[in-house]
Scaffold this motif. Structure first.
Motif, mmCIF file in Angstrom:
data_model
loop_
_atom_site.group_PDB
_atom_site.id
_atom_site.type_symbol
_atom_site.label_atom_id
_atom_site.label_comp_id
_atom_site.label_asym_id
_atom_site.label_seq_id
_atom_site.Cartn_x
_atom_site.Cartn_y
_atom_site.Cartn_z
ATOM 1 N N GLU A 97 0.830 -1.205 0.000
ATOM 2 C CA GLU A 97 0.000 0.000 0.000
ATOM 3 C C GLU A 97 0.867 1.260 0.000
ATOM 4 O O GLU A 97 0.536 2.255 -0.660
ATOM 5 N N PRO A 155 -9.196 4.158 0.261
ATOM 6 C CA PRO A 155 -9.685 2.821 -0.113
ATOM 7 C C PRO A 155 -9.163 2.351 -1.457
ATOM 8 O O PRO A 155 -8.879 1.160 -1.640
ATOM 9 N N GLU A 156 -9.013 3.259 -2.406
ATOM 10 C CA GLU A 156 -8.540 2.855 -3.732
ATOM 11 C C GLU A 156 -7.095 2.355 -3.706
ATOM 12 O O GLU A 156 -6.697 1.558 -4.556
ATOM 13 N N THR A 157 -6.318 2.818 -2.723
ATOM 14 C CA THR A 157 -4.940 2.333 -2.599
ATOM 15 C C THR A 157 -4.928 0.879 -2.163
ATOM 16 O O THR A 157 -4.198 0.052 -2.725
ATOM 17 N N ALA A 158 -5.728 0.549 -1.162
ATOM 18 C CA ALA A 158 -5.832 -0.845 -0.714
ATOM 19 C C ALA A 158 -6.368 -1.733 -1.835
ATOM 20 O O ALA A 158 -5.898 -2.867 -2.027
ATOM 21 N N GLN A 159 -7.311 -1.221 -2.604
ATOM 22 C CA GLN A 159 -7.863 -1.984 -3.721
ATOM 23 C C GLN A 159 -6.805 -2.235 -4.789
ATOM 24 O O GLN A 159 -6.700 -3.344 -5.326
ATOM 25 N N ALA A 160 -6.006 -1.215 -5.088
ATOM 26 C CA ALA A 160 -4.941 -1.369 -6.079
ATOM 27 C C ALA A 160 -3.907 -2.375 -5.614
ATOM 28 O O ALA A 160 -3.399 -3.181 -6.406
ATOM 29 N N ARG A 162 -4.415 -4.912 -3.574
ATOM 30 C CA ARG A 162 -5.011 -6.247 -3.681
ATOM 31 C C ARG A 162 -5.027 -6.736 -5.128
ATOM 32 O O ARG A 162 -4.732 -7.902 -5.412
ATOM 33 N N ARG A 163 -5.365 -5.842 -6.042
ATOM 34 C CA ARG A 163 -5.348 -6.216 -7.462
ATOM 35 C C ARG A 163 -3.944 -6.597 -7.898
ATOM 36 O O ARG A 163 -3.745 -7.536 -8.679
#
Length: 237
Positions: A97, A155-160, A162-163
């Motif tokens: 992250e 939130p978009e950082t954690a999503q990125a 995970r992706r």
């Protein structure tokens, strides 16, 4: 990313990855036509302290010294941190992250940003999540410390992140081998490194891949060891 490119998969807490940095830097410099897409790892999938990790692995610092001796890259910071009982958190998803936040705020420097994180741990023996470490990273890429921490918390950082882990897992297959270098061209995927290998091996496999000779798979157990042995040669049709 649709154009031909390298995918470089490395974990901040992987000593092989820290030692592989000059090789990756050399490959990237020799092939500027292939942008480098950097993905983090999941070696320390659960949050632990350095002290707990060292207690669970009594030979940890001896292993790091073997890596140092064989590969010529100092791990003195991490070794000193263990020997002096420095309080540090190890957590690969969190490190991913931080990397994603840096990539978002200062794009185009992913390789250097990954090295900076690795160097904080192995070179300087610092907790990458400490206020001082985050401030140093922010200063290096000309951003306010609170901008970096805000990006890390988004939130978009954690999503990125995970992706990225999902993409890395799909590329590496059943066995996660850090570092891995994969040449992607359309639907073609050529692994030119799975685990630490020396420059000559990476360069020869990359040359064969670019000539469409068809590489055999490189299982992680055949990669060069920290004793300097290597069972890999060139692969041809």
């Amino acid at each position: 990313m649709n154009t031909a490119h390298f995918v470089y998969i490395a974990d901040v807490y992987c000593p092989w990855c820290y030692a592989f940095w000059p090789i990756m830097q050399r490959i990237a410099a020799q092939h500027p036509e292939f942008p480098v897409h950097v993905l983090g790892g999941n070696l320390m999938s659960r949050r632990v302290t350095l002290a707990d990790d060292a207690a669970a692995s009594p030979g940890l610092t001896d292993f790091w010294r073997e890596v140092e001796h064989a590969l010529g890259r100092s791990l003195a910071g991490a070794i000193h941190a263990v020997e002096t009982g420095r309080e540090m958190c190890l957590f690969s998803p969190g490190a991913d992250e931080v990397l994603e936040a840096l990539k978002t705020l200062a794009p185009g420097h992913a390789l250097e940003q990954l090295l900076a994180l690795e160097d904080l741990f192995y070179g300087q023996g610092q907790d990458i999540f400490s206020d001082s470490s985050l401030a140093a990273l922010a200063q290096r890429w000309h951003m306010a410390p609170d901008a970096l921490t805000a990006a890390m918390a988004a939130p978009e950082t954690a999503q990125a992140a995970r992706r990225g882990l999902e993409e890395a897992s799909a590329l590496m297959g059943e066995i996660s081998a850090y570092p891995s270098v994969i040449l992607v061209r359309g639907n073609r995927r050529d692994a030119v490194s799975r685990g630490f290998v020396h420059y000559e091996t990476v360069a020869s496999r990359l040359e064969d891949a670019m000539q469409d000779l068809g590489l055999e798979d490189m299982p992680p157990h055949t990669a060069c060891s920290w004793h300097g042995g290597c069972t890999l040669g060139r692969h041809t049709k």
